[in-house]
Design an enzyme around this catalytic site. Structure first.
Site, PDB file in Angstrom:
ATOM      1  N   LYS A 167       0.928  -1.167  -0.049  1.00  0.00           N
ATOM      2  CA  LYS A 167      -0.086   0.123   0.052  1.00  0.00           C
ATOM      3  C   LYS A 167       0.813   1.338   0.053  1.00  0.00           C
ATOM      4  O   LYS A 167       0.485   2.319  -0.695  1.00  0.00           O
ATOM      5  CB  LYS A 167      -0.853  -0.066   1.160  1.00  0.00           C
ATOM      6  CG  LYS A 167      -1.684   1.133   1.415  1.00  0.00           C
ATOM      7  CD  LYS A 167      -2.760   1.402   0.200  1.00  0.00           C
ATOM      8  CE  LYS A 167      -3.666   2.665   0.634  1.00  0.00           C
ATOM      9  NZ  LYS A 167      -4.713   2.996  -0.541  1.00  0.00           N
ATOM     10  N   LYS A 236       1.333  12.207   5.012  1.00  0.00           N
ATOM     11  CA  LYS A 236       1.705  11.115   5.813  1.00  0.00           C
ATOM     12  C   LYS A 236       2.077   9.664   4.809  1.00  0.00           C
ATOM     13  O   LYS A 236       3.046   9.324   5.523  1.00  0.00           O
ATOM     14  CB  LYS A 236       0.482  10.690   6.572  1.00  0.00           C
ATOM     15  CG  LYS A 236       0.767   9.656   7.593  1.00  0.00           C
ATOM     16  CD  LYS A 236      -0.617   8.938   7.973  1.00  0.00           C
ATOM     17  CE  LYS A 236      -1.172   8.114   6.860  1.00  0.00           C
ATOM     18  NZ  LYS A 236      -2.211   6.775   7.316  1.00  0.00           N
TER      19      LYS A 236
END
Length: 286
Positions: A167, A236
Site C-alpha cells: 500500500k 503522511k
C-alpha cells in the site's frame, strides 16, 4: 461471526453501512459521539471501549489514521482479545507495526492481518474497495465472507506486513503520478493541447495510470476536488514511503524531488484540502 469495527469515520463508517446492509450483526467503537450516533442509526451496536468490543467479537476490523493509533488501540484491548479472534487492519499503517501485532497474536492466540484499502469513502460505501492483504492464509480465509461484502478485488501479497508495504508503494506511485500528470497537462496546454484531448491521448498510450484515467477526469478537470482523501493523509503516506526506504536501505532518489514537493514546496495547500489539489502547485507561482 461476531463482527466488530474500531474506527467509524469516512472509511470505517462506509464499511459498517455495507456490513449492516448485508445482514451482519455488527458492534462498533469510535471515540466520536457523532460517529457512534451514525453507527447506531445504521442499526449497529455501539460500545464505550475497545476492550468491551474485543470481549464479544471474534472478527475485528480496524480503520484508524496511522500506525501509532493502531499500536495504542491494540495495547488497550490486548487483555480482552479472545483466543481465535482474527483482526483485520484496514488502516494505512506500517509493515513493522503489523509484524509486531502479528507476533503478539502468535503469543496470545489471535491472528492479525494487514489489509489496507484503496478507493476512498465512495468505494467503502459501495463495497467496491480494493484490499491488499498480508498475513496468515487461514486467517484470510476466515475473513472471506467479510471481504466479499467490502471489496471488489483482493490481492494477497505476502506475509505479515506485506499488505502495508504494498500500500505504501502504491500510494507513493499515486503521489508521483499526480505531480507528473499535472506537469504533463501544463506542458500540453503550453503547446496548444487541451487537457481533455491530452488525457485522451495519454490514456490510449503507455503513459496512462489510475491518476490519468480516474483522478483527473473525476476530481481535477471537474474542479470537484472531493475524493474524501486529504493532502494531510497523502503527505503522511509520502513520509511513510521515505521512512520505509530508509529502514530498508533502498534508494528513492527518483522519488525524492516529488516527495519534497508534497512535504515542503506545497505548504500553501492546506492539509485539509483534497489530495488531488497537489496539481495546483506550480513552482512558477512560488
Amino acid at each position: 461471526m461476531r463482527l466488530g469495527i474500531i474506527g467509524c469515520g469516512n472509511m470505517g463508517g462506509g464499511m459498517a453501512s455495507q456490513l449492516v446492509k448485508n445482514g451482519f450483526d455488527l458492534t462498533c467503537f469510535d471515540p466520536s459521539p457523532q460517529n457512534s450516533g451514525k453507527m447506531a442509526a445504521l442499526g449497529a451496536t455501539t460500545t464505550t471501549s475497545v476492550g468491551a468490543l474485543a470481549k464479544i467479537c471474534d472478527v475485528i476490523l480496524l480503520s484508524l489514521p496511522k500506525a501509532a493509533v493502531v499500536e495504542a488501540v491494540m495495547a488497550e484491548m490486548l487483555p480482552d482479545i479472545q483466543a481465535g479472534t482474527v483482526i483485520l487492519d484496514t488502516s494505512t499503517s506500517e509493515p513493522a507495526t503489523s509484524q509486531a501485532m502479528s507476533a503478539k497474536g502468535a503469543e496470545h492466540g489471535f491472528a492479525f492481518v494487514d489489509g489496507p484499502v484503496s478507493g476512498g469513502p465512495a468505494a467503502a460505501n459501495a463495497g467496491t474497495m480494493t484490499m491488499l492483504l498480508g498475513g496468515d492464509a487461514d486467517a484470510i480465509e476466515t475473513l472471506r465472507p467479510v471481504l466479499d461484502i467490502l471489496t471488489a478485488k483482493t490481492v494477497t501479497v505476502g506475509g505479515s506486513g506485506a499488505g502495508h508495504a504494498a500500500k505504501i508503494a502504491n500510494n507513493m506511485l499515486c503521489a508521483a503520478n499526480l505531480v507528473l500528470v499535472g506537469e504533463a497537462i501544463r506542458l500540453g496546454q503550453a503547446a496548444g493541447v487541451s487537457p481533455e484531448n491530452l488525457l485522451e491521448g495519454i490514456n490510449a498510450g503507455s503513459g496512462r495510470s489510475g491518476v490519468s484515467e480516474v483522478n483527473f477526469p473525476k476530481w481535477v478537470l471537474s474542479d470537484a476536488f472531493d475524493s474524501g482523501f486529504t493532502m494531510g493523509l497523502m503527505r503522511k503516506d509520502v513520509g511513510l514511503a521515505l521512512a520505509l526506504a530508509q529502514s530498508t536501505d533502498v534508494d528513492l532518489s527518483g522519488f525524492a524531488k516529488i516527495a519534497d514537493i508534497w512535504l515542503n514546496a506545497s505548504t500553501d495547500i492546506s492539509d485539509s484540502d483534497d489530495f488531488n489539489a497537489i496539481v495546483k502547485h506550480n513552482p512558477k507561482d512560488v
